[in-house]
Enzyme design. Structure first.
Site, PDB file in Angstrom:
ATOM      1  N   SER A 165      40.109  38.377  37.053  1.00 39.48           N
ATOM      2  CA  SER A 165      40.799  37.106  37.328  1.00 39.48           C
ATOM      3  C   SER A 165      40.081  35.929  36.674  1.00 39.48           C
ATOM      4  O   SER A 165      38.883  35.718  36.884  1.00 39.48           O
ATOM      5  CB  SER A 165      40.855  36.862  38.838  1.00 39.48           C
ATOM      6  OG  SER A 165      41.654  37.821  39.475  1.00 39.48           O
ATOM      7  N   HIS A 169      46.097  37.570  35.508  1.00 38.87           N
ATOM      8  CA  HIS A 169      46.041  38.925  34.969  1.00 38.87           C
ATOM      9  C   HIS A 169      47.164  39.080  33.942  1.00 38.87           C
ATOM     10  O   HIS A 169      48.334  39.183  34.291  1.00 38.87           O
ATOM     11  CB  HIS A 169      46.173  39.954  36.092  1.00 38.87           C
ATOM     12  CG  HIS A 169      44.956  40.031  36.949  1.00 38.87           C
ATOM     13  ND1 HIS A 169      43.952  40.950  36.737  1.00 38.87           N
ATOM     14  CD2 HIS A 169      44.555  39.277  37.993  1.00 38.87           C
ATOM     15  CE1 HIS A 169      42.994  40.769  37.631  1.00 38.87           C
ATOM     16  NE2 HIS A 169      43.334  39.759  38.403  1.00 38.87           N
ATOM     17  N   HIS A 191      45.994  46.159  41.344  1.00 38.02           N
ATOM     18  CA  HIS A 191      45.229  46.080  42.579  1.00 38.02           C
ATOM     19  C   HIS A 191      45.878  46.927  43.671  1.00 38.02           C
ATOM     20  O   HIS A 191      47.113  47.012  43.751  1.00 38.02           O
ATOM     21  CB  HIS A 191      45.125  44.631  43.076  1.00 38.02           C
ATOM     22  CG  HIS A 191      44.421  43.715  42.132  1.00 38.02           C
ATOM     23  ND1 HIS A 191      45.067  43.103  41.067  1.00 38.02           N
ATOM     24  CD2 HIS A 191      43.130  43.295  42.078  1.00 38.02           C
ATOM     25  CE1 HIS A 191      44.198  42.346  40.409  1.00 38.02           C
ATOM     26  NE2 HIS A 191      43.013  42.451  41.005  1.00 38.02           N
ATOM     27  N   TYR A 233      46.034  46.113  46.725  1.00 35.49           N
ATOM     28  CA  TYR A 233      46.773  45.240  47.642  1.00 35.49           C
ATOM     29  C   TYR A 233      48.176  44.900  47.150  1.00 35.49           C
ATOM     30  O   TYR A 233      49.010  44.407  47.914  1.00 35.49           O
ATOM     31  CB  TYR A 233      45.999  43.953  47.941  1.00 35.49           C
ATOM     32  CG  TYR A 233      45.743  43.039  46.763  1.00 35.49           C
ATOM     33  CD1 TYR A 233      46.763  42.296  46.169  1.00 35.49           C
ATOM     34  CD2 TYR A 233      44.452  42.883  46.266  1.00 35.49           C
ATOM     35  CE1 TYR A 233      46.518  41.462  45.101  1.00 35.49           C
ATOM     36  CE2 TYR A 233      44.191  42.032  45.200  1.00 35.49           C
ATOM     37  CZ  TYR A 233      45.226  41.340  44.620  1.00 35.49           C
ATOM     38  OH  TYR A 233      44.980  40.500  43.560  1.00 35.49           O
ATOM     39  N   GLU A 234      48.457  45.165  45.873  1.00 34.84           N
ATOM     40  CA  GLU A 234      49.816  44.946  45.375  1.00 34.84           C
ATOM     41  C   GLU A 234      50.766  46.048  45.838  1.00 34.84           C
ATOM     42  O   GLU A 234      51.970  45.977  45.574  1.00 34.84           O
ATOM     43  CB  GLU A 234      49.805  44.884  43.847  1.00 34.84           C
ATOM     44  CG  GLU A 234      49.062  43.683  43.278  1.00 34.84           C
ATOM     45  CD  GLU A 234      49.001  43.721  41.765  1.00 34.84           C
ATOM     46  OE1 GLU A 234      49.978  43.280  41.126  1.00 34.84           O
ATOM     47  OE2 GLU A 234      47.988  44.212  41.211  1.00 34.84           O
ATOM     48  N   ALA A 259      36.312  38.638  39.400  1.00 35.37           N
ATOM     49  CA  ALA A 259      35.984  37.416  40.132  1.00 35.37           C
ATOM     50  C   ALA A 259      35.626  37.828  41.547  1.00 35.37           C
ATOM     51  O   ALA A 259      36.315  38.660  42.149  1.00 35.37           O
ATOM     52  CB  ALA A 259      37.173  36.461  40.140  1.00 35.37           C
ATOM     53  N   MET A 280      38.073  42.413  45.521  1.00 32.29           N
ATOM     54  CA  MET A 280      39.212  43.280  45.828  1.00 32.29           C
ATOM     55  C   MET A 280      39.558  44.225  44.687  1.00 32.29           C
ATOM     56  O   MET A 280      40.706  44.636  44.544  1.00 32.29           O
ATOM     57  CB  MET A 280      40.429  42.402  46.165  1.00 32.29           C
ATOM     58  CG  MET A 280      40.204  41.417  47.285  1.00 32.29           C
ATOM     59  SD  MET A 280      41.613  40.269  47.486  1.00 32.29           S
ATOM     60  CE  MET A 280      40.909  39.082  48.644  1.00 32.29           C
ATOM     61  N   SER A 281      38.577  44.589  43.870  1.00 30.91           N
ATOM     62  CA  SER A 281      38.838  45.457  42.721  1.00 30.91           C
ATOM     63  C   SER A 281      37.590  46.259  42.389  1.00 30.91           C
ATOM     64  O   SER A 281      36.688  46.420  43.214  1.00 30.91           O
ATOM     65  CB  SER A 281      39.281  44.613  41.509  1.00 30.91           C
ATOM     66  OG  SER A 281      38.190  43.826  41.035  1.00 30.91           O
ATOM     67  N   ASN A 321      33.615  31.759  44.147  1.00 25.35           N
ATOM     68  CA  ASN A 321      33.597  30.948  45.377  1.00 25.35           C
ATOM     69  C   ASN A 321      32.491  31.477  46.270  1.00 25.35           C
ATOM     70  O   ASN A 321      31.916  32.536  46.024  1.00 25.35           O
ATOM     71  CB  ASN A 321      34.957  30.977  46.102  1.00 25.35           C
ATOM     72  CG  ASN A 321      35.448  32.392  46.383  1.00 25.35           C
ATOM     73  OD1 ASN A 321      34.657  33.320  46.566  1.00 25.35           O
ATOM     74  ND2 ASN A 321      36.755  32.572  46.420  1.00 25.35           N
ATOM     75  N   HIS A 359      43.053  31.095  45.919  1.00 22.90           N
ATOM     76  CA  HIS A 359      43.013  31.790  44.637  1.00 22.90           C
ATOM     77  C   HIS A 359      42.909  30.797  43.483  1.00 22.90           C
ATOM     78  O   HIS A 359      42.318  31.109  42.437  1.00 22.90           O
ATOM     79  CB  HIS A 359      44.267  32.657  44.473  1.00 22.90           C
ATOM     80  CG  HIS A 359      44.218  33.557  43.269  1.00 22.90           C
ATOM     81  ND1 HIS A 359      43.228  34.501  43.074  1.00 22.90           N
ATOM     82  CD2 HIS A 359      45.028  33.643  42.178  1.00 22.90           C
ATOM     83  CE1 HIS A 359      43.430  35.128  41.927  1.00 22.90           C
ATOM     84  NE2 HIS A 359      44.506  34.631  41.364  1.00 22.90           N
TER      85      HIS A 359
END
Length: 271
Positions: free
Chosen positions: A26, A59, A81, A83-84, A111, A208-209, A232, A244
């Protein structure tokens, strides 16, 4: 997801067999628009059977085969991902394809949120290890040969690659942090209580990846390196809520330093 159809489509269009794959996370996709990339061969994800378009901002959703710092590489602009709603077989399909193409190594970037209070927003962190809290493992199911049924993960993030990243950072006058990445499904950000627990587990960054990809890359026999852009501070370390947009902005701000480090790493890399 069957990999064979996508692999056959790629092989019919490849200008060469890449030595190295670089996955751009990201906000880190600018390399896919570099002069070298524009001179290469671009294949959108949607041209590959079974590959949907990414749904996440930042992405790009394409593979770029190009000569980059005198190396034959594939730049993966974007990723899938968990989560998608994608199955792990799709999340990790690019790693399966790279293994079967003959790629020797992969540089995974992402990220991430910083858990270690000594780290700052915009800094880069080389991954030394990871903690898998996805609640599953991408190798569950029938073993996909020729990888072993029980692959060793002791030095998943190649120590020699990490040493090279550190040497490159020193030559560039950059500070490259090192730490443990903790992978979660998302898409919700973590609670402050979870962050306190993760810090107690020894994690330095959270995202998350990356974790499923790294596991499958190792199973495929690829050497692995990882870089997180700390976009962050994790929940509870600062008073403001997480967004995001903040991640994308921090990634853009770090883009020049990230590109310089990746270029230096690839230049003269021994595989």
């Amino acid at each position: 997801m069957p990999v064979s159809a996508a692999l056959q489509t790629l092989q019919a269009r490849l200008p060469f067999v890449p030595e190295l794959a670089i996955v751009l996370g990201s906000g880190l996709g600018a390399l896919a628009d570099s002069p070298e990339a524009k001179a290469g061969v671009t294949i959108p994800f949607t041209d590959l059977p079974g590959f949907p378009a990414p749904t996440v901002a930042g992405h790009g959703g394409r593979l770029v085969f190009c000569t980059f710092e005198d190396r034959k590489v594939v730049l993966q602009a974007g990723r899938f991902h968990f989560y998608e709603g994608h199955p792990m077989s799709l999340v990790t399909a690019p790693m399966r394809i790279y293994g079967r193409l003959g790629v020797q190594a992969v540089l995974l970037t992402n990220a991430a949120g910083a858990l270690n209070p000594a780290f700052g927003v915009g800094e880069l962190m080389a991954l030394t290890d990871h903690i898998n809290l996805f609640g599953t493992n991408p190798l569950i199911g029938p073993n996909v040969g020729p990888g072993p049924r029980f692959p060793d993960m002791t030095a998943l993030y190649d120590p020699a690659f990490r040493a090279r990243l550190q040497a490159c950072a020193r030559d560039l006058g950059q500070t490259l942090r090192e730490g443990v990445y903790l992978g979660l499904t998302g898409p919700s950000y973590e609670t402050p209580a979870e962050i306190r627990a993760f810090r107690g587990m020894g994690a330095d960054a959270v995202g998350m990846s990356t974790v499923p990809e790294a596991i499958v890359a190792r199973h495929e026999g690829l050497r692995v390196a990882g870089i997180s852009c700390l976009c962050n501070m994790a929940a509870g370390l600062l008073p403001q809520p997480l967004t995001h947009q903040e991640v994308l902005e921090a990634g853009a701000a770090a883009a020049d330093r990230f590109e310089a480090l990746v270029r230096a790493f690839v230049r003269g890399l021994e595989l």
